[in-house]
Design an enzyme around this catalytic site. Structure first.
Site, mmCIF file in Angstrom:
data_model
loop_
_atom_site.group_PDB
_atom_site.id
_atom_site.type_symbol
_atom_site.label_atom_id
_atom_site.label_comp_id
_atom_site.label_asym_id
_atom_site.label_seq_id
_atom_site.Cartn_x
_atom_site.Cartn_y
_atom_site.Cartn_z
ATOM 1 C CB THR A 67 -1.020 -0.050 1.173
ATOM 2 O OG1 THR A 67 -1.935 1.037 0.995
ATOM 3 C CG2 THR A 67 -0.353 0.060 2.533
ATOM 4 C CE LYS A 71 -2.033 0.685 -3.386
ATOM 5 N NZ LYS A 71 -3.401 0.972 -3.843
ATOM 6 C CG ASP A 107 -6.683 -1.449 -5.956
ATOM 7 O OD1 ASP A 107 -7.108 -2.130 -5.005
ATOM 8 O OD2 ASP A 107 -5.726 -0.652 -5.851
#
Ligand code: ATR
Length: 281
Positions: A67, A71, A107
């Site tokens: 995170t 990233k 994601d």
């Protein structure tokens, strides 16, 4: 949850990590589905990313999440990067097999699965995306992969949407991404609107990235924010007859895609949502 000699570790590296919902989501699922894994967070200092990755390799982690703020930086430590993650330029999930590190971005995958669960097929659809940051890039790449007709890109800093459009259009050799100013956005032909900005997120819950917008009832509106569960944008869109979806779908979806990559186990979204909602979410 029983921890024994066969328990495998999965990590989350970033900084800060203490507010992440991922440990609660993952550990609840590993427990309920009897998976012998433990998910731990690690706050990694700026100059210690390489050491952290080497440590996870040495300890045979099953994989890890990445995170903010790593990233992008993580890319240089990977042996292999999935095609979409490469185009997004960011990795949030890493698999580790026999010392080989491969990066993915779940994601966008989680977002697309959420759309499909609503019965929305992106093929040949006209979409508007608000925001041109990391989440927007992930969603754009996966929508392009699904064959959308066009993506209108709106961003507070217009220059950033121009740059993103130029980059992706040249990779796809097309003009699918069209940067526009907010006031140019008209609902008439839009099948989908997606907010990827933090506008409307707790504690600034009164923010609305499309203030006074006239929605068409056929447009599906998705906000990737999950706190609050219904942002001002979604409240207004729903009031005007639109079908809406909040960020819980993408949040759970990306976790399930990561679990599938690490373990091969495909957990049912609906089952998972029932377990997590009202408890962790
Ligand atoms: P993420 O990885 O969550 O997408 P990000 O890469 O920092 O985060 O991107 C945040 C996006 O939200 C950006 O498009 C940002 O716009 P700018 O490029 O102008 O910075 C947008 N954003 C953040 N705060 C905003 C605000 N208050 N109003 C409008 N847009 C905002």
């Amino acid at each position: 949850m029983t921890i024994n000699n066969n328990t495998r570790l999965i990590g989350l590296i970033g900084s800060p990590v203490e507010h992440s919902l991922s440990p609660s989501i993952h550990n609840a699922l590993y427990d309920i589905f009897d998976m012998n894994f433990v998910y731990m967070t690690f706050d990694v200092k700026a100059n210690e990313l390489q050491k952290a990755v080497e440590g996870m390799c040495a300890l045979s982690f099953a994989g890890f999440n990445v995170t903010i703020p790593y990233k992008q930086e993580i890319l240089k430590f990977l042996d292999d990067i999935d095609e979409e993650a490469k185009m997004i330029g960011a990795v949030n999930t890493v698999t580790l097999h026999n010392g080989n590190l491969k990066g993915y971005n779940t994601d966008g995958m989680g977002f697309i699965e959420g759309l499909k669960r609503m019965g929305f097929n992106p093929l040949n659809k006209d979409v508007a995306i608000i925001g041109a940051g990391g989440a927007s890039r992930a969603i754009c790449v996966y929508l392009l992969k699904e064959g959308v007709r066009c993506i209108y890109l709106i961003n507070r800093t217009h220059q950033k949407s121009l740059e993103l459009a130029k980059e992706f259009n040249s990779q796809y050799n097309s003009e699918i991404i069209i940067p526009i100013e907010k006031q140019e956005l008209k609902c008439a032909n839009l099948d989908l609107i997606v907010n990827t900005t933090p506008v409307g997120m707790w504690p600034q819950i009164y923010g609305n990235p499309l203030e006074d917008f006239k929605f068409c009832a056929h447009t599906v509106v998705v906000d990737i924010i999950y706190n609050p569960k219904e942002t001002r944008l979604l409240q207004e869109a729903r009031r005007q007859g639109c079908t809406v979806q909040n960020g819980i779908d993408m949040l759970i979806g990306q976790a399930l895609e990561s679990i599938k990559l690490w373990t091969g186990i495909d957990i049912s979204y609906n089952h998972c949502k029932k377990i997590l909602e009202g408890n962790i979410l």
